[in-house]
Design a protein around this motif. Sequence first.
Motif, PDB file in Angstrom:
ATOM      1  N   LEU A  14       0.836  -1.203   0.000  1.00 35.40           N
ATOM      2  CA  LEU A  14       0.000   0.000   0.000  1.00 35.40           C
ATOM      3  C   LEU A  14       0.870   1.251   0.000  1.00 35.40           C
ATOM      4  O   LEU A  14       0.527   2.255   0.615  1.00 35.40           O
ATOM      5  CB  LEU A  14      -0.936   0.010   1.224  1.00 35.40           C
ATOM      6  CG  LEU A  14      -2.163  -0.883   1.130  1.00 35.40           C
ATOM      7  CD1 LEU A  14      -2.969  -0.821   2.418  1.00 35.40           C
ATOM      8  CD2 LEU A  14      -3.038  -0.485  -0.056  1.00 35.40           C
ATOM      9  N   VAL A  22      -4.793  -0.118  -5.753  1.00 32.28           N
ATOM     10  CA  VAL A  22      -6.089  -0.443  -5.154  1.00 32.28           C
ATOM     11  C   VAL A  22      -7.188   0.412  -5.776  1.00 32.28           C
ATOM     12  O   VAL A  22      -8.260  -0.087  -6.139  1.00 32.28           O
ATOM     13  CB  VAL A  22      -6.044  -0.239  -3.625  1.00 32.28           C
ATOM     14  CG1 VAL A  22      -7.454  -0.324  -3.027  1.00 32.28           C
ATOM     15  CG2 VAL A  22      -5.143  -1.279  -2.971  1.00 32.28           C
ATOM     16  N   ALA A  52      -6.593  -5.789  -0.596  1.00 30.07           N
ATOM     17  CA  ALA A  52      -5.337  -5.103  -0.295  1.00 30.07           C
ATOM     18  C   ALA A  52      -4.560  -5.945   0.703  1.00 30.07           C
ATOM     19  O   ALA A  52      -5.123  -6.449   1.680  1.00 30.07           O
ATOM     20  CB  ALA A  52      -5.603  -3.716   0.285  1.00 30.07           C
ATOM     21  N   LYS A  90      -3.405  -0.724   8.934  1.00 30.43           N
ATOM     22  CA  LYS A  90      -3.579  -0.269   7.556  1.00 30.43           C
ATOM     23  C   LYS A  90      -4.922  -0.692   6.955  1.00 30.43           C
ATOM     24  O   LYS A  90      -5.237  -0.324   5.825  1.00 30.43           O
ATOM     25  CB  LYS A  90      -2.435  -0.794   6.679  1.00 30.43           C
ATOM     26  CG  LYS A  90      -1.081  -0.203   7.066  1.00 30.43           C
ATOM     27  CD  LYS A  90       0.041  -0.721   6.188  1.00 30.43           C
ATOM     28  CE  LYS A  90       1.387  -0.134   6.632  1.00 30.43           C
ATOM     29  NZ  LYS A  90       2.514  -0.707   5.868  1.00 30.43           N
ATOM     30  N   ALA A  91      -5.695  -1.440   7.735  1.00 31.34           N
ATOM     31  CA  ALA A  91      -6.990  -1.914   7.228  1.00 31.34           C
ATOM     32  C   ALA A  91      -7.920  -0.751   6.907  1.00 31.34           C
ATOM     33  O   ALA A  91      -8.597  -0.745   5.877  1.00 31.34           O
ATOM     34  CB  ALA A  91      -7.636  -2.851   8.248  1.00 31.34           C
ATOM     35  N   ALA A 108      -6.909   0.930   3.712  1.00 33.07           N
ATOM     36  CA  ALA A 108      -7.268   0.101   2.553  1.00 33.07           C
ATOM     37  C   ALA A 108      -8.743   0.265   2.211  1.00 33.07           C
ATOM     38  O   ALA A 108      -9.113   0.406   1.032  1.00 33.07           O
ATOM     39  CB  ALA A 108      -6.949  -1.361   2.840  1.00 33.07           C
ATOM     40  N   LYS A 109      -9.597   0.274   3.212  1.00 29.12           N
ATOM     41  CA  LYS A 109     -11.027   0.463   2.978  1.00 29.12           C
ATOM     42  C   LYS A 109     -11.310   1.870   2.459  1.00 29.12           C
ATOM     43  O   LYS A 109     -12.194   2.073   1.611  1.00 29.12           O
ATOM     44  CB  LYS A 109     -11.802   0.200   4.267  1.00 29.12           C
ATOM     45  CG  LYS A 109     -11.749  -1.252   4.740  1.00 29.12           C
ATOM     46  CD  LYS A 109     -12.394  -2.189   3.734  1.00 29.12           C
ATOM     47  CE  LYS A 109     -12.280  -3.665   4.134  1.00 29.12           C
ATOM     48  NZ  LYS A 109     -13.072  -3.979   5.329  1.00 29.12           N
ATOM     49  N   ALA A 111     -10.866  -0.763  -1.094  1.00 30.14           N
ATOM     50  CA  ALA A 111     -10.666  -2.211  -1.074  1.00 30.14           C
ATOM     51  C   ALA A 111     -11.853  -2.912  -0.410  1.00 30.14           C
ATOM     52  O   ALA A 111     -12.398  -2.430   0.586  1.00 30.14           O
ATOM     53  CB  ALA A 111      -9.378  -2.554  -0.337  1.00 30.14           C
ATOM     54  N   HIS A 126     -11.560  -6.111   0.713  1.00 34.95           N
ATOM     55  CA  HIS A 126     -10.991  -6.994   1.735  1.00 34.95           C
ATOM     56  C   HIS A 126      -9.596  -6.494   2.089  1.00 34.95           C
ATOM     57  O   HIS A 126      -8.924  -5.860   1.263  1.00 34.95           O
ATOM     58  CB  HIS A 126     -10.880  -8.440   1.222  1.00 34.95           C
ATOM     59  CG  HIS A 126     -12.129  -8.973   0.587  1.00 34.95           C
ATOM     60  ND1 HIS A 126     -13.181  -9.490   1.309  1.00 34.95           N
ATOM     61  CD2 HIS A 126     -12.486  -9.073  -0.724  1.00 34.95           C
ATOM     62  CE1 HIS A 126     -14.125  -9.886   0.479  1.00 34.95           C
ATOM     63  NE2 HIS A 126     -13.730  -9.645  -0.759  1.00 34.95           N
ATOM     64  N   TYR A 127      -9.177  -6.806   3.302  1.00 34.28           N
ATOM     65  CA  TYR A 127      -7.812  -6.470   3.715  1.00 34.28           C
ATOM     66  C   TYR A 127      -7.179  -7.697   4.351  1.00 34.28           C
ATOM     67  O   TYR A 127      -7.806  -8.379   5.174  1.00 34.28           O
ATOM     68  CB  TYR A 127      -7.794  -5.311   4.715  1.00 34.28           C
ATOM     69  CG  TYR A 127      -6.401  -4.995   5.228  1.00 34.28           C
ATOM     70  CD1 TYR A 127      -5.478  -4.387   4.385  1.00 34.28           C
ATOM     71  CD2 TYR A 127      -6.002  -5.345   6.514  1.00 34.28           C
ATOM     72  CE1 TYR A 127      -4.188  -4.103   4.816  1.00 34.28           C
ATOM     73  CE2 TYR A 127      -4.723  -5.066   6.964  1.00 34.28           C
ATOM     74  CZ  TYR A 127      -3.822  -4.449   6.109  1.00 34.28           C
ATOM     75  OH  TYR A 127      -2.535  -4.188   6.545  1.00 34.28           O
ATOM     76  N   ASP A 131      -3.796  -8.743   6.511  1.00 31.99           N
ATOM     77  CA  ASP A 131      -2.607  -8.333   7.260  1.00 31.99           C
ATOM     78  C   ASP A 131      -1.575  -9.455   7.159  1.00 31.99           C
ATOM     79  O   ASP A 131      -1.781 -10.543   7.698  1.00 31.99           O
ATOM     80  CB  ASP A 131      -2.989  -8.061   8.717  1.00 31.99           C
ATOM     81  CG  ASP A 131      -1.791  -7.821   9.617  1.00 31.99           C
ATOM     82  OD1 ASP A 131      -0.673  -7.612   9.097  1.00 31.99           O
ATOM     83  OD2 ASP A 131      -1.974  -7.832  10.858  1.00 31.99           O
TER      84      ASP A 131
END
Length: 334
Positions: free
Chosen positions: A169, A177, A189, A196-197, A200-201, A205, A207-208, A210
């Motif tokens: 990311l 993304v 992502a 970082k979730a 990402a959203k 994104a 889905h994330y 980790d």
Amino acid sequence: MTEPNGTFELVERQLPEPGFGHVRIAVEACGVCHSDAAFVSAGLPGVSFPEVPGHEIAGRIEALGDGVQERGWQEGDPVAVGWFGGSCGHCKPCRQGDFIVCRNLKVPGWTYDGGFAEKVIAPVDALARIPGTVSAIDAGPMACAGVTVFNGLRRSSARPGDLVAVLGLGGLGHLGVQYAVAMGFETVAIARGPEKAAFAKQLGAHHYIDSTSGASVAQALQSLGGANAVLATAGNSEAITATVDGLAPRGELVAIGADTAPLGISPAQLLMNALIVRGHPSGTAQDVEDTMAFSALHGIRPITETVPLDRANEAYQKMLAGKARFRMVLTVGS
């Protein structure tokens, strides 16, 4: 840069005039790409010093060489020049129309002085016209980072509705993304850390994953049905390798994050599910125009941090340390 891995110095040079088939560009912005380190460190053959790097250039044409006006360009036109800084036109890939893999590719900062400057002389085939709704600060990174991920996705085997994962990311991945979502992919992502979730959203994104959670990235992808494509933007061979077993049958790994370490992939991993692994370079001037047009249509922009040209050292070191969020851009004038 007067010597490998030295310090950037501001110097005055005589203003050059563009020759046949070339233009002089008044630079307004230039992105700082990690690939610049290969030039600054003399890590690529043919780099000579003093070295002026910079291949995410955006500005306006201020002077035309002979043979340029006939090709539709005028003084004042807003243009970008990226990693693709022109082609030779006579090698076999060029004769086949595959200009981005030209055997004599002209890369700004490598084969001619780049965009860490007020002025740049560039060949006309390197020019990408910037749409009126895209700023120079945004256009610069799109000419390299943007076009690389945009092309990597649109030329993959994935189709709208397919599951596509973007590994990383950072400067490339945060654009990847956004493009994946806009292209209609169910977008995953993948990055390090649960914090970082939310980002990402925010990028869109669906889905994330980790990669530090303890569960394997491949298992996480398979739990979602398997990825039809993985766009690997992280320059880490170990992280890229970890995604391969997460591909669906006939899935494709598109590697655009540069690392010199080998990937740990065996033929056995590829055979049974007919997986594809390929590298992807940047894109031609037309590809850059396509990228900017798509970005303008969907409201996609890089997240940038601007620094004046006279603080190039600061911007370069921040990029090198991985602290840029997410593209450092040098600005010239007002």
